[in-house]
Write a protein that holds these residues in place. Structure first.
Motif, PDB file in Angstrom:
ATOM      1  N   ALA A 577     -54.545  18.495  18.497  1.00 26.94           N
ATOM      2  CA  ALA A 577     -53.841  19.359  19.467  1.00 26.94           C
ATOM      3  C   ALA A 577     -54.492  20.336  20.092  1.00 26.94           C
ATOM      4  O   ALA A 577     -55.402  20.871  19.770  1.00 26.94           O
ATOM      5  CB  ALA A 577     -52.573  20.172  18.456  1.00 26.94           C
ATOM      6  N   LEU A 578     -53.788  20.863  21.288  1.00 27.92           N
ATOM      7  CA  LEU A 578     -54.318  21.802  21.968  1.00 27.92           C
ATOM      8  C   LEU A 578     -54.559  23.143  21.380  1.00 27.92           C
ATOM      9  O   LEU A 578     -53.542  23.366  20.440  1.00 27.92           O
ATOM     10  CB  LEU A 578     -53.653  22.174  23.505  1.00 27.92           C
ATOM     11  CG  LEU A 578     -53.864  20.743  24.179  1.00 27.92           C
ATOM     12  CD1 LEU A 578     -53.063  21.079  25.461  1.00 27.92           C
ATOM     13  CD2 LEU A 578     -55.283  20.504  24.437  1.00 27.92           C
ATOM     14  N   ARG A 579     -55.286  23.894  21.716  1.00 24.20           N
ATOM     15  CA  ARG A 579     -55.486  25.322  21.260  1.00 24.20           C
ATOM     16  C   ARG A 579     -53.952  25.846  21.158  1.00 24.20           C
ATOM     17  O   ARG A 579     -53.316  26.066  22.137  1.00 24.20           O
ATOM     18  CB  ARG A 579     -56.531  26.253  21.796  1.00 24.20           C
ATOM     19  CG  ARG A 579     -56.943  27.374  21.353  1.00 24.20           C
ATOM     20  CD  ARG A 579     -58.306  28.090  22.169  1.00 24.20           C
ATOM     21  NE  ARG A 579     -58.665  29.232  21.453  1.00 24.20           N
ATOM     22  CZ  ARG A 579     -59.320  29.243  20.358  1.00 24.20           C
ATOM     23  NH1 ARG A 579     -60.095  28.143  19.994  1.00 24.20           N
ATOM     24  NH2 ARG A 579     -59.734  30.485  19.785  1.00 24.20           N
ATOM     25  N   GLN A 580     -53.983  26.790  20.212  1.00 22.91           N
ATOM     26  CA  GLN A 580     -52.594  27.457  19.784  1.00 22.91           C
ATOM     27  C   GLN A 580     -51.620  26.747  19.424  1.00 22.91           C
ATOM     28  O   GLN A 580     -50.457  27.154  19.103  1.00 22.91           O
ATOM     29  CB  GLN A 580     -52.067  28.425  21.013  1.00 22.91           C
ATOM     30  CG  GLN A 580     -53.079  29.231  21.731  1.00 22.91           C
ATOM     31  CD  GLN A 580     -53.399  30.455  20.486  1.00 22.91           C
ATOM     32  OE1 GLN A 580     -52.303  31.205  20.214  1.00 22.91           O
ATOM     33  NE2 GLN A 580     -54.605  30.765  19.994  1.00 22.91           N
ATOM     34  N   GLY A 581     -51.893  25.450  19.027  1.00 23.58           N
ATOM     35  CA  GLY A 581     -50.574  24.471  18.630  1.00 23.58           C
ATOM     36  C   GLY A 581     -50.477  24.680  17.085  1.00 23.58           C
ATOM     37  O   GLY A 581     -51.302  24.355  16.302  1.00 23.58           O
ATOM     38  N   SER A 582     -49.256  25.017  16.800  1.00 16.85           N
ATOM     39  CA  SER A 582     -49.128  25.356  15.279  1.00 16.85           C
ATOM     40  C   SER A 582     -47.539  24.795  14.975  1.00 16.85           C
ATOM     41  O   SER A 582     -46.904  24.498  15.817  1.00 16.85           O
ATOM     42  CB  SER A 582     -49.189  26.908  15.148  1.00 16.85           C
ATOM     43  OG  SER A 582     -48.977  27.169  13.593  1.00 16.85           O
ATOM     44  N   ILE A 583     -47.606  24.679  13.728  1.00 16.03           N
ATOM     45  CA  ILE A 583     -46.130  24.364  13.314  1.00 16.03           C
ATOM     46  C   ILE A 583     -45.835  24.960  11.870  1.00 16.03           C
ATOM     47  O   ILE A 583     -46.576  25.457  11.154  1.00 16.03           O
ATOM     48  CB  ILE A 583     -46.317  22.720  12.870  1.00 16.03           C
ATOM     49  CG1 ILE A 583     -45.153  22.217  12.587  1.00 16.03           C
ATOM     50  CG2 ILE A 583     -47.282  22.628  11.630  1.00 16.03           C
ATOM     51  CD1 ILE A 583     -45.142  20.578  12.711  1.00 16.03           C
ATOM     52  N   VAL A 584     -44.578  25.266  11.694  1.00 14.95           N
ATOM     53  CA  VAL A 584     -44.086  25.913  10.439  1.00 14.95           C
ATOM     54  C   VAL A 584     -43.113  24.828   9.708  1.00 14.95           C
ATOM     55  O   VAL A 584     -42.499  23.956  10.327  1.00 14.95           O
ATOM     56  CB  VAL A 584     -42.842  27.103  10.800  1.00 14.95           C
ATOM     57  CG1 VAL A 584     -42.384  27.684   9.627  1.00 14.95           C
ATOM     58  CG2 VAL A 584     -43.658  28.084  11.688  1.00 14.95           C
ATOM     59  N   LEU A 585     -43.603  24.541   8.742  1.00 14.50           N
ATOM     60  CA  LEU A 585     -42.779  23.469   7.827  1.00 14.50           C
ATOM     61  C   LEU A 585     -42.064  24.178   6.534  1.00 14.50           C
ATOM     62  O   LEU A 585     -42.573  25.118   6.017  1.00 14.50           O
ATOM     63  CB  LEU A 585     -43.958  22.757   7.214  1.00 14.50           C
ATOM     64  CG  LEU A 585     -44.908  21.841   8.036  1.00 14.50           C
ATOM     65  CD1 LEU A 585     -46.007  21.321   7.387  1.00 14.50           C
ATOM     66  CD2 LEU A 585     -44.102  20.763   8.796  1.00 14.50           C
ATOM     67  N   VAL A 586     -40.840  23.849   6.227  1.00 14.14           N
ATOM     68  CA  VAL A 586     -39.743  24.273   5.605  1.00 14.14           C
ATOM     69  C   VAL A 586     -39.412  23.466   4.538  1.00 14.14           C
ATOM     70  O   VAL A 586     -39.005  22.313   4.941  1.00 14.14           O
ATOM     71  CB  VAL A 586     -38.648  24.685   6.308  1.00 14.14           C
ATOM     72  CG1 VAL A 586     -37.755  25.589   5.479  1.00 14.14           C
ATOM     73  CG2 VAL A 586     -39.247  25.774   7.604  1.00 14.14           C
ATOM     74  N   LYS A 587     -39.507  23.794   3.148  1.00 11.07           N
ATOM     75  CA  LYS A 587     -38.797  22.962   2.219  1.00 11.07           C
ATOM     76  C   LYS A 587     -37.919  24.012   1.349  1.00 11.07           C
ATOM     77  O   LYS A 587     -38.605  24.754   0.198  1.00 11.07           O
ATOM     78  CB  LYS A 587     -39.917  22.114   1.405  1.00 11.07           C
ATOM     79  CG  LYS A 587     -39.157  21.009   0.581  1.00 11.07           C
ATOM     80  CD  LYS A 587     -40.105  20.184   0.140  1.00 11.07           C
ATOM     81  CE  LYS A 587     -39.532  18.824  -0.537  1.00 11.07           C
ATOM     82  NZ  LYS A 587     -38.814  17.932   0.357  1.00 11.07           N
ATOM     83  N   ASP A 588     -36.966  24.462   1.832  1.00 10.33           N
ATOM     84  CA  ASP A 588     -36.111  25.627   1.285  1.00 10.33           C
ATOM     85  C   ASP A 588     -34.739  25.138   0.890  1.00 10.33           C
ATOM     86  O   ASP A 588     -33.949  24.738   1.587  1.00 10.33           O
ATOM     87  CB  ASP A 588     -36.283  26.675   2.333  1.00 10.33           C
ATOM     88  CG  ASP A 588     -35.389  28.058   1.900  1.00 10.33           C
ATOM     89  OD1 ASP A 588     -34.867  28.008   0.629  1.00 10.33           O
ATOM     90  OD2 ASP A 588     -35.598  29.248   2.425  1.00 10.33           O
TER      91      ASP A 588
END
Length: 909
Positions: A577-588
């Motif tokens: 992924a390009l720089r600054q590409g992030s992800i939030v994963l949720v199991k709530d």
């Protein structure tokens, strides 16, 4: 045996074998190639005997791969039998280099014999053999048929292929459950598995490799065929969850399809009544993973003729390509970058803030890929991802158990949310000027202290870094289990910025937040969980004291647990992924109750003009990892393990440099298994498995701390030498080390470059020592002493000043960091004191108390030694005075330490 000739295969430790299983194949082929070269030069009978033995061992592996296939292997054996050493070398060279380069993925000629017969071996459809870029994969068929029938099954599979197919695959056939699991461990090209009901459970040959997965499938307890096929399907999904599964059954498939276990299968067929439908289903399964909703739409958008009347002049590139002054920018990046730019969210695009179309679809696919319930793309880094989660889930006055040495975004997130951080300390590694992870006993003690103070209900979250910058990986499941046993509704935020790749390693996945959450969800639903809780209550009683709770391996009450887990990943740090590409994963389980506030946090932090290329790269990175991540991660692990071995075993390099092993990076108290080194050939299976499963901390193999102090280099200086003189780039350093990272981008050539450079540097040091230059020798001796022996103690968090604590007399450590942060905005309430001044020494003795007005973060090592409102101690001052780094965030050397004013005198002890 001729002198210098050995039939030994490359030596590997059991734990390194289990971490990077696909590398076994390359090692064995390179061993055959090495022997073939020796045989070509000497025609030694001993070497020929070794080659025969090596080919027999290769048979144990090659039956799990489509290439090179039985006929090419038989040709190789014929060359050996005929004493044609030249032809053997040519074919061995071709096969081994084709396997390593993966040329067989894209070139049909790789499958032919040297004679280039009219009928290519394992032939590809004639209509598409010229297309070199058609994605290739392999399909594993687990069948009950005799091996003599397997070639017929392979031909039947090839017979249904069509010129219009958009993917191409080759079949691999095995006949039992053990071989099926071995195949998915060894063969990274597998994209789908077809289970023919009726296959047997055990292989005739013992396979020690499967010992690492005995907890997933127990072959001794398997009953009838239906149970076996379901157990194998479940095991495959636990080891490689990305694989598509298809079942061919001659039972009542309608009843089977209604069972809960049928969820493991993409589709169930009645035996082979529809071979074309099976073929099309296999392609459809790959197509579903190959699909990138946002990237696909962005490509289509770039192909359309569009006039833009929005505020983004660079869109379509007209201002660039027609410019007399910046057209070189267009030449450098090419037209697609500009054609795929827009500030609109219509016309086939979508809104990142309120996705309703292809971004929403892409996020759902990412959630499924990572084993989460929800996923959110972030285009300004995991710093923002962390702040989003903290702001969404915490309110002013909430308490969060926080690793004091975590990334600064967590500290700033507490400031934004108004949450009160209760800082917990990681174990120190003074000799390397770094911290490890936070011991579980420290986390439990914090919870129990807050409970005793009556503040447990205010504790909303445990926030930890997994893995740390230096590679310390938690036993995430155990941490969550034991914390939930004390407070069953705790939220967990695991910052896995550096660890996103681990989902595609079946052994490392269990230590990720999502992997542990899935395992814990499954375990808590079993009757054994309630039984364990009841037994614990029977032993400990209803109200055990804190000492008992602290020293007991706790299990939670499954009836009370609300499992709420969040994971943040810097996709750009370990995936394509390009720089600054992030992800939030949720199991709530309670996400529906916080979803609206989570979206508010997204609105707060996400740009209204997100970079479309970053979003597209997140989409593409997910596609790549689902389709080839297992092999890519295995290669990254192999690269790291090889670097460790080459550096530490090299007679010259190891005099001055060393990649630190688990024993050096993790204190013995947190390594119950006793496992000390990934490359230790004497490590038993029991020790290897216990390390991965039970050790409180595990060292991420891909993060290699290279000690350089014995060479007289501090980390920053050595990093600059590698970059400026040798074109080797790295990032993190400590006082006497640099951090090497392997990832899916690295190759064996990168290892060779690194080793060559270290040899050159070590040779230069050796030469200077042999020259007996007294000035150099004295300088080197002093420098090594400063870097290796004279190291500053690592200061712990002291406490918040009393004015930022609710109960100054209490033992709890949480404080109002937000109020301290904003108090520092009032210049009249602040003062500056020079770090080396006598005033600091005097005030440390008699007051007034020194209270930090801001964050002070030396880089390296990168952890905050001061936060707003923290009392500054002698240990902190001593540490700062010994620092020789130039970059200290929050500290202006010309002005000195920024302090919040105090007027009272320090009380006598």
């Amino acid at each position: 045996m001729t002198s210098g000739t050995s039939c030994d295969q490359p030596s590997r430790s059991l734990i390194s074998t289990s971490l990077a299983t696909p590398a076994l194949r390359a090692d064995r082929w390179l061993s055959v190639l090495d022997l073939a070269r020796k045989w070509s030069g000497t025609n030694s009978a001993d070497i020929k005997s070794c080659l025969s033995s090596s080919l027999n061992k290769l048979d144990d592996l090659e039956r799990f791969f489509a290439y090179p296939g039985s006929q090419l292997l038989e040709r190789l054996r014929t060359c050996l039998t005929d004493d044609d050493n030249k032809a053997f070398l040519r074919l061995a060279q071709r096969i081994s280099t084709t396997i390593i380069s993966r040329k067989y993925h894209r070139d049909a000629s790789a499958w032919t014999t040297d004679d280039h017969d009219d009928e290519p071996l394992n032939r590809l459809p004639q209509a598409i053999t010229h297309l070199k870029n058609i994605p290739y994969f392999e399909v594993l068929s687990v069948v009950p048929h005799a091996p003599s029938r397997w070639p017929v099954i392979q031909e039947e599979a090839r017979g249904v292929r069509r010129p219009e197919d958009d993917f191409i695959y080759q079949p691999v056939i095995v006949g039992n459950a053990q071989d099926a699991l071995t195949a998915i461990l060894l063969n990274p090209d597998l994209g789908a598995v077809v289970l023919y009901e009726g296959f047997s459970a055990q292989s005739p040959a013992d396979n020690p490799l499967l010992a690492v997965f005995q907890s997933i499938i127990d072959f001794t307890t398997i009953g009838d065929d239906e149970t076996l096929v379901l157990q194998v399907a479940q095991a495959i999904k636990k080891i490689r969850p990305e694989l598509d599964l298809y079942l061919l059954s001659d039972r009542n498939i309608e009843a089977l399809a209604g069972k809960p276990e049928s969820r493991f299968f993409n589709r169930i067929f009645y035996q082979m009544e529809e071979p074309l439908e099976l073929h099309l289903s296999i392609l459809e399964g790959i197509r579903n993973r190959y699909r990138t909703p946002f990237f696909d739409n962005l490509k289509r958008y770039a192909q359309r003729p569009i006039a833009t009347f929005h505020a983004l002049p660079i869109a379509r590139g007209k201002s660039v390509f027609t410019s007399n002054w910046i057209s070189d920018m267009g030449e450098f990046y090419g037209p697609n970058l500009f054609l795929a730019e827009s500030s609109a969210t219509t016309g086939g695009l979508d809104s990142l803030l309120e996705p309703t179309g292809n971004i929403k679809d892409a996020q759902a696919m990412a959630a499924q890929a990572f084993g989460a319930d929800h996923a959110f793309f972030v285009t300004n880094g995991t710093s923002t991802s962390n702040k989003m989660v903290l702001q969404a889930l915490l309110a002013p006055g909430d308490i969060v158990i926080l690793d004091r040495n975590c990334h600064k975004s967590h500290h700033y997130g507490c400031v934004l949310a108004g949450a009160l951080p209760y800082y917990v300390e990681a174990f120190p590694l003074v000799e390397y000027s770094m911290y490890g992870g936070v011991p579980l006993s420290t986390i439990k003690q914090a919870l129990l202290t807050l409970k005793a103070q009556g503040d447990l209900e205010r504790v909303k979250m445990v926030d930890l870094t997994n893995c740390t910058f230096d590679g310390h990986v938690y036993d995430t499941r155990r941490v969550m289990e034991e914390c939930l046993a004390i407070k069953p509704d705790l939220i967990f935020l695991w910052d896995e910025a550096w660890f996103g790749f681990a989902h595609w390693s079946p052994l490392l996945r269990q230590r990720t937040a999502m992997g542990a959450a899935a395992a814990l969800t499954e375990a808590l639903a079993q009757p054994a969980a309630q039984k364990a809780w009841d037994e614990q209550v029977g032993i400990l009683g209803q109200n055990p004291d804190d000492a008992t709770l602290l020293n007991t391996r706790l299990v939670p009450d499954p009836r009370a647990v609300r499992l709420r887990v969040y994971q943040t990943n810097s996709v750009h740090k370990s995936m394509s992924a390009l720089r600054q590409g992030s992800i939030v994963l949720v199991k709530d389980v309670d996400f529906e109750h916080v979803e609206s506030q989570f979206h508010e946090a997204v609105f707060t932090h996400a740009s209204t003009s997100p970079n479309l290329q970053i979003i597209a790269s997140l989409d593409v990175a997910r596609r790549q990892m689902q389709l080839e991540g297992y092999g890519l991660v295995s290669n990254a692990l192999q690269i790291a393990l090889e670097i460790r071995k080459q550096v530490n075993n090299h007679p010259l390099i190891s005099k001055y440099f060393r990649v630190l092993n688990s024993a050096e990076m993790i204190p013995e108290a947190y390594r119950k298994s006793g496992m000390a080194d990934y490359n230790d050939p004497s490590t038993s299976w029991d020790k290897a498995l216990q390390s991965i499963k039970d050790d409180e901390f595990l060292l991420d193999p891909t993060r290699m701390t290279l000690s350089c102090g014995a060479a007289g280099f501090d980390g920053t200086t050595f990093k600059n030498i590698l970059a400026d003189k040798f074109n080797i780039q790295l990032n993190k350093t400590s006082r006497n080390s640099v951090l090497l990272q392997s990832n899916i981008n690295n190759t064996r050539s990168d290892i060779a470059l690194l080793i060559r450079v270290l040899v050159d540097i070590a040779t230069d040091i050796d030469k200077k020592i042999l020259d007996n230059d007294e000035i150099y020798l004295k300088s080197l001796e002093n420098r090594v002493h400063q870097l290796v022996d004279d190291l500053p103690e690592l200061p712990n968090f002291s406490r918040f000043d009393d004015r930022y604590r609710e109960q100054p007399s209490a033992k709890t450590l949480h404080g109002d960091i937000r109020r301290a942060f904003y108090d520092a905005y009032k210049e009249s309430e602040c003062e500056y004191v020079a770090l080396d001044s006598a005033e600091i020494d005097q005030r440390l003795q008699s007051g007034p108390t020194l209270v930090s007005a801001n964050f002070v973060i030396p880089y390296p090592p990168g952890f905050p030694i001061m936060v707003p409102g923290q009392v500054i101690t002698q240990a902190i001052v001593d540490f700062m005075r010994k620092l020789d780094v130039k970059e200290i965030h929050g500290f202006n050397k010309a002005l000195g330490l920024k302090l919040l004013k105090r007027t009272e005198k320090k009380e006598n002890s």
